[in-house]
Design a protein around this motif. Structure first.
Motif, PDB file in Angstrom:
ATOM      1  N   ALA A   7       0.786  -1.156   0.053  1.00  0.00           N
ATOM      2  CA  ALA A   7       0.000  -0.101   0.119  1.00  0.00           C
ATOM      3  C   ALA A   7       0.916   1.241   0.054  1.00  0.00           C
ATOM      4  O   ALA A   7       0.443   2.287  -0.706  1.00  0.00           O
ATOM      5  N   LEU A   8       1.954   1.271   0.739  1.00  0.00           N
ATOM      6  CA  LEU A   8       3.039   2.390   0.852  1.00  0.00           C
ATOM      7  C   LEU A   8       3.455   2.671  -0.666  1.00  0.00           C
ATOM      8  O   LEU A   8       3.429   3.834  -1.073  1.00  0.00           O
ATOM      9  N   ASP A   9       3.891   1.553  -1.369  1.00  0.00           N
ATOM     10  CA  ASP A   9       4.383   1.592  -2.536  1.00  0.00           C
ATOM     11  C   ASP A   9       3.524   2.127  -3.467  1.00  0.00           C
ATOM     12  O   ASP A   9       4.021   3.098  -4.265  1.00  0.00           O
ATOM     13  N   TYR A  10       2.276   1.884  -3.411  1.00  0.00           N
ATOM     14  CA  TYR A  10       1.017   2.334  -4.485  1.00  0.00           C
ATOM     15  C   TYR A  10       1.078   3.742  -4.105  1.00  0.00           C
ATOM     16  O   TYR A  10       0.887   4.454  -4.974  1.00  0.00           O
ATOM     17  N   ARG A  11       0.954   4.288  -2.911  1.00  0.00           N
ATOM     18  CA  ARG A  11       0.760   5.581  -2.467  1.00  0.00           C
ATOM     19  C   ARG A  11       1.787   6.450  -3.027  1.00  0.00           C
ATOM     20  O   ARG A  11       1.502   7.542  -3.354  1.00  0.00           O
ATOM     21  N   ALA A  12       2.953   6.065  -2.720  1.00  0.00           N
ATOM     22  CA  ALA A  12       4.224   6.935  -3.298  1.00  0.00           C
ATOM     23  C   ALA A  12       4.233   6.757  -4.696  1.00  0.00           C
ATOM     24  O   ALA A  12       4.291   7.986  -5.413  1.00  0.00           O
ATOM     25  N   GLN A  17       2.822  10.232  -9.351  1.00  0.00           N
ATOM     26  CA  GLN A  17       1.897  10.553 -10.673  1.00  0.00           C
ATOM     27  C   GLN A  17       0.911  12.000 -10.583  1.00  0.00           C
ATOM     28  O   GLN A  17       0.964  12.492 -11.570  1.00  0.00           O
ATOM     29  N   ARG A  18       0.477  12.051  -9.338  1.00  0.00           N
ATOM     30  CA  ARG A  18      -0.119  13.549  -9.202  1.00  0.00           C
ATOM     31  C   ARG A  18       0.832  14.496  -9.288  1.00  0.00           C
ATOM     32  O   ARG A  18       0.394  15.388  -9.713  1.00  0.00           O
ATOM     33  N   ASP A  19       2.191  14.334  -8.913  1.00  0.00           N
ATOM     34  CA  ASP A  19       3.159  15.410  -8.998  1.00  0.00           C
ATOM     35  C   ASP A  19       3.286  15.602 -10.631  1.00  0.00           C
ATOM     36  O   ASP A  19       3.228  16.721 -10.866  1.00  0.00           O
ATOM     37  N   LEU A  23       2.457  19.136 -12.519  1.00  0.00           N
ATOM     38  CA  LEU A  23       3.369  19.906 -13.096  1.00  0.00           C
ATOM     39  C   LEU A  23       3.017  20.161 -14.769  1.00  0.00           C
ATOM     40  O   LEU A  23       2.957  21.096 -14.961  1.00  0.00           O
ATOM     41  N   TRP A  24       2.369  19.230 -15.473  1.00  0.00           N
ATOM     42  CA  TRP A  24       1.736  19.387 -16.555  1.00  0.00           C
ATOM     43  C   TRP A  24       0.560  20.545 -16.453  1.00  0.00           C
ATOM     44  O   TRP A  24       0.704  21.473 -17.359  1.00  0.00           O
TER      45      TRP A  24
END
Length: 163
Positions: A7-12, A17-19, A23-24
């Motif tokens: 779950a932590l890997d997924y959230r990271a 992806q959100r970053d 940025l875009w």
């Protein structure tokens, strides 16, 4: 690996992806703000549209002239869009259209003397506006941003098989 580390890997990954999307969106927003201001200034101060300026800029870079197809490619727009803009510039006396000496199916579009003179004033004003809009970054930050965006452009071109 236990469920919590997955779950932590997924959230990271999700945060990264959100970053990227943030940025875009920031790039897009900045581009739209600058474009809107430039469009308004051209309209208010020179009674000219941004597409007309863009065509004149392309022709200024190619004093030997360009075909309509070359203009379309250079500006990343359809032939139909370029045709209307070129016709308006012809009516205003800023560009001339002549048959191609090598291809009877093509025409060559060139800036007229009046067009070169007009574009010189437009280009100077455009440069001043962009300098003022980006001036808050300072020279070093502008250079860094330019280099970073160049890297992004190269990456995008490579992803599309154009690199």
């Amino acid at each position: 690996m236990n469920d919590s580390s997955v779950a932590l890997d997924y959230r990271a990954s999700d945060a990264k992806q959100r970053d990227s999307v943030r940025l875009w969106l920031r790039l897009l927003t900045c581009t739209r703000i600058i474009e809107k201001q430039v469009k308004r200034r051209f309209a208010d101060q020179y009674d000219i549209t941004l597409p007309r300026f863009d065509v004149m800029a392309a022709l200024d870079r190619h004093p030997e002239g360009m075909t309509m197809g070359q203009l379309s490619q250079a500006l990343l727009v359809s032939n139909g869009n370029v045709t209307g803009v070129v016709q308006a510039l012809v009516r205003d006396g800023y560009v001339g259209v002549a048959p191609s000496p090598t291809d009877g199916r093509s025409s060559i579009v060139r800036l007229t003397e009046q067009g070169r003179h007009c574009f010189a004033g437009l280009a100077e004003a455009h440069q001043d506006w962009i300098d003022a809009m980006l001036g808050g970054l300072g020279h070093d930050r502008q250079t860094t941003l330019y280099e970073l965006l160049g890297t992004l452009k190269d990456t995008l071109a490579a992803q599309n098989g154009k690199g």
